[in-house]
Motif scaffolding. Structure first.
Motif, mmCIF file in Angstrom:
data_model
loop_
_atom_site.group_PDB
_atom_site.id
_atom_site.type_symbol
_atom_site.label_atom_id
_atom_site.label_comp_id
_atom_site.label_asym_id
_atom_site.label_seq_id
_atom_site.Cartn_x
_atom_site.Cartn_y
_atom_site.Cartn_z
ATOM 1 N N PRO A 185 0.629 21.685 -13.388
ATOM 2 C CA PRO A 185 0.930 20.434 -13.564
ATOM 3 C C PRO A 185 2.454 20.154 -13.934
ATOM 4 O O PRO A 185 2.900 18.895 -13.516
ATOM 5 C CB PRO A 185 0.033 20.169 -14.879
ATOM 6 N N ALA A 186 3.112 20.875 -14.510
ATOM 7 C CA ALA A 186 4.616 20.612 -14.894
ATOM 8 C C ALA A 186 5.354 20.523 -13.620
ATOM 9 O O ALA A 186 6.275 19.611 -13.606
ATOM 10 C CB ALA A 186 4.973 21.639 -15.858
ATOM 11 N N ILE A 187 5.072 21.353 -12.690
ATOM 12 C CA ILE A 187 5.672 21.347 -11.465
ATOM 13 C C ILE A 187 5.552 20.238 -10.824
ATOM 14 O O ILE A 187 6.495 19.454 -10.153
ATOM 15 C CB ILE A 187 5.461 22.542 -10.674
ATOM 16 N N SER A 188 4.183 19.660 -10.610
ATOM 17 C CA SER A 188 3.897 18.589 -10.004
ATOM 18 C C SER A 188 4.542 17.115 -10.722
ATOM 19 O O SER A 188 5.331 16.453 -9.985
ATOM 20 C CB SER A 188 2.516 18.420 -9.893
ATOM 21 N N GLN A 189 4.435 17.092 -11.941
ATOM 22 C CA GLN A 189 5.150 16.213 -12.651
ATOM 23 C C GLN A 189 6.713 16.071 -12.512
ATOM 24 O O GLN A 189 7.128 14.849 -11.968
ATOM 25 C CB GLN A 189 4.734 16.105 -13.847
ATOM 26 N N LEU A 190 7.229 16.961 -12.624
ATOM 27 C CA LEU A 190 8.697 17.039 -12.198
ATOM 28 C C LEU A 190 9.245 16.753 -10.691
ATOM 29 O O LEU A 190 10.145 15.972 -10.648
ATOM 30 C CB LEU A 190 9.328 18.439 -12.541
ATOM 31 N N THR A 241 7.618 14.931 -8.795
ATOM 32 C CA THR A 241 7.492 13.369 -8.681
ATOM 33 C C THR A 241 8.415 12.552 -9.330
ATOM 34 O O THR A 241 9.239 11.652 -8.841
ATOM 35 C CB THR A 241 6.018 12.834 -9.142
ATOM 36 N N GLN A 242 8.826 13.000 -10.705
ATOM 37 C CA GLN A 242 9.810 12.329 -11.473
ATOM 38 C C GLN A 242 11.297 12.567 -10.705
ATOM 39 O O GLN A 242 11.985 11.588 -10.554
ATOM 40 C CB GLN A 242 9.954 12.985 -13.095
ATOM 41 N N VAL A 243 11.788 13.768 -10.200
ATOM 42 C CA VAL A 243 12.967 13.993 -9.749
ATOM 43 C C VAL A 243 12.926 13.160 -8.552
ATOM 44 O O VAL A 243 14.243 12.455 -7.889
ATOM 45 C CB VAL A 243 13.252 15.281 -9.152
ATOM 46 N N ARG A 244 11.959 13.214 -7.509
ATOM 47 C CA ARG A 244 12.072 12.204 -6.554
ATOM 48 C C ARG A 244 12.153 10.807 -6.830
ATOM 49 O O ARG A 244 13.130 9.962 -6.039
ATOM 50 C CB ARG A 244 10.807 12.271 -5.627
ATOM 51 N N ALA A 282 9.833 26.045 -12.581
ATOM 52 C CA ALA A 282 9.615 24.772 -11.997
ATOM 53 C C ALA A 282 10.951 24.007 -11.457
ATOM 54 O O ALA A 282 10.986 23.226 -10.486
ATOM 55 C CB ALA A 282 9.256 23.789 -13.282
ATOM 56 N N LEU A 283 11.968 24.330 -12.117
ATOM 57 C CA LEU A 283 13.438 23.809 -11.773
ATOM 58 C C LEU A 283 13.862 24.275 -10.364
ATOM 59 O O LEU A 283 13.986 23.728 -9.529
ATOM 60 C CB LEU A 283 14.176 24.343 -12.865
ATOM 61 N N LEU A 284 13.603 25.658 -10.192
ATOM 62 C CA LEU A 284 14.142 26.257 -8.961
ATOM 63 C C LEU A 284 13.064 25.539 -7.846
ATOM 64 O O LEU A 284 13.500 25.728 -6.682
ATOM 65 C CB LEU A 284 13.873 27.640 -8.847
ATOM 66 N N HIS A 285 11.816 25.552 -8.117
ATOM 67 C CA HIS A 285 10.925 25.135 -7.184
ATOM 68 C C HIS A 285 11.139 23.895 -6.474
ATOM 69 O O HIS A 285 11.399 23.672 -5.349
ATOM 70 C CB HIS A 285 9.279 25.267 -7.756
ATOM 71 N N VAL A 286 11.630 22.903 -7.554
ATOM 72 C CA VAL A 286 11.706 21.561 -7.230
ATOM 73 C C VAL A 286 13.246 21.570 -6.696
ATOM 74 O O VAL A 286 13.459 20.689 -5.509
ATOM 75 C CB VAL A 286 11.693 20.692 -8.457
ATOM 76 N N GLY A 287 14.122 22.092 -6.923
ATOM 77 C CA GLY A 287 15.325 22.232 -6.306
ATOM 78 C C GLY A 287 15.465 22.599 -4.963
ATOM 79 O O GLY A 287 16.111 22.299 -4.077
ATOM 80 N N CYS A 318 6.965 21.555 -20.317
ATOM 81 C CA CYS A 318 6.379 22.425 -19.601
ATOM 82 C C CYS A 318 5.678 23.624 -20.816
ATOM 83 O O CYS A 318 5.933 24.870 -20.599
ATOM 84 C CB CYS A 318 7.752 23.341 -18.938
ATOM 85 N N GLY A 319 4.933 22.946 -21.496
ATOM 86 C CA GLY A 319 4.406 23.719 -22.674
ATOM 87 C C GLY A 319 2.879 24.580 -21.988
ATOM 88 O O GLY A 319 2.675 24.504 -21.060
ATOM 89 N N PRO A 320 2.710 25.520 -23.185
ATOM 90 C CA PRO A 320 1.452 25.953 -22.705
ATOM 91 C C PRO A 320 0.338 25.451 -22.126
ATOM 92 O O PRO A 320 -0.030 24.197 -22.750
ATOM 93 C CB PRO A 320 0.964 27.050 -24.056
ATOM 94 N N LEU A 321 -0.390 25.615 -21.180
ATOM 95 C CA LEU A 321 -1.527 24.989 -20.567
ATOM 96 C C LEU A 321 -2.989 25.140 -21.524
ATOM 97 O O LEU A 321 -3.216 26.317 -22.123
ATOM 98 C CB LEU A 321 -2.210 25.610 -19.191
ATOM 99 N N PRO A 322 -3.592 23.913 -22.048
ATOM 100 C CA PRO A 322 -4.574 23.907 -22.622
ATOM 101 C C PRO A 322 -5.849 24.669 -22.017
ATOM 102 O O PRO A 322 -5.727 24.566 -20.757
ATOM 103 C CB PRO A 322 -4.850 22.593 -23.056
#
Length: 322
Positions: free
Chosen positions: A44-49, A51-54, A84-89, A227-231
């Motif tokens: 979820p953090a990667i998806s959110q990042l 979208t926000q970056v775009r 997440a950072l590298l994936h979006v980059g 990007c915390g622990p997933l519940p």
């Protein structure tokens, strides 16, 4: 990846691919290498990042008067921030190069993404030198911070840098003189460079970065991505179990039974505290062990034998049944 050549190689090299139906079986060495590198699981953090970056890159594209809005990826260690950072980059790099291919006869195309690590005990000069090193901008010990900064701003603008990823931002401490100067340098760069800045660091909101006048300026311009622990459960959804399912679907084991790992979701959540980095490491190590010992499957007994990072092990307090 903290040089353009290294980043370009990372971004343009095909990521590991999971086994596909009909493909010939891979060799043992190929499967060991695959589980060592493995695929990037879209959390979820990667998806959110993404979208926000775009969105923020579009929002700040024509902004001139003030600093463009930025993003901060925060969370505990082993939570998948750098991944997440590298994936979006990488996605940004590939999208840009598809739209803007290198002209025929040109040795170099545009450089849309920069990736910089904040050095330990960073000063403004050591930090700007890292920016210079990324694009191979020559510097000397006699050059002043201002001279290096001017060279960086000119070269980054000419190279077409649109997204700047700054990792290990928690290393900056604006309460010290050198840390304050480094923080001021970043603020200066956000106002001089036509790029979107994305920072990543461990529990950034608990560090001095968000305190005082400088912290208020950063907080007023940056959107926080947790990007915390997933519940284990979020409403009716079970995001942690979903990630386990994705990981299992990408394994390359000959005897592993699909659905085994999701059934152990409560155990895996307790074992890793919901940290994606610890989870993927645990399952990948178990997969490598299963290939080595010939079992070719992952069981709870096998998972119990894997020693994880100290953070996960100190959190995990298994109860022994007799």
């Amino acid at each position: 990846m903290t040089t353009w050549q290294g980043w370009h190689r990372f971004a343009t090299t095909d990521p590991p691919a999971p086994p596909q139906p009909g493909d010939p079986p891979r060799s043992t060495e190929e499967r060991l290498a695959y589980h060592s590198s493995f695929v990037t699981i879209r959390t979820p953090a990667i998806s959110q990042l993404a979208t926000q970056v775009r969105t923020l890159m579009i929002l700040g594209r024509h902004q001139q008067a003030t600093a463009r809005p930025s993003l901060i990826v925060t969370g505990p260690a082993a939570a998948g921030k750098t991944t997440a950072l590298l994936h979006v980059g990488r996605a940004c790099h590939l999208a840009h190069t598809r739209k803007n291919p290198t002209p025929p006869g040109s040795a170099h195309g545009a450089a849309p993404v920069a990736y910089v690590l904040v050095p330990p005990g960073a000063t403004a000069k050591t930090l700007i030198t890292e920016f210079a090193r990324y694009l191979g901008i020559p510097t000397t010990t006699r050059m002043t911070q201002t001279q290096i900064t001017d060279a960086v701003c000119h070269t980054y603008t000419q190279a077409g840098i649109q997204l700047i990823l700054i990792d290990e931002i928690h290393r900056l401490n604006p309460r010290t003189t050198t840390g304050a100067q480094a923080a001021d340098l970043l603020k200066d760069l956000t106002e001089r460079l036509p790029a979107t800045f994305v920072y990543a660091g461990i529990n950034v909101t608990d560090t001095p970065l968000f305190t005082g006048t400088r912290g208020a300026q950063l907080a007023g311009r940056a959107t926080l991505i947790d990007c915390g622990p997933l519940p284990a459960r979020h409403g009716r959804r079970e995001p942690f179990r979903d990630v386990i399912t994705d990981i299992e679907n990408n394994l390359d084991l000959h005897q592993h039974k699909t659905g085994t790992l999701p059934r152990h979701a409560p155990y895996l959540h307790q074992r890793t505290a919901g940290r994606i980095g610890s989870l993927t490491r645990l399952i990948r190590q178990a997969a490598i062990t299963a290939i080595h010992d010939g079992t070719e499957r992952i069981t709870k007994t096998a998972l119990d034998t894997i020693r994880l990072d100290h953070l996960a092990e100190t959190h995990h307090r298994p109860t022994r049944t007799r």
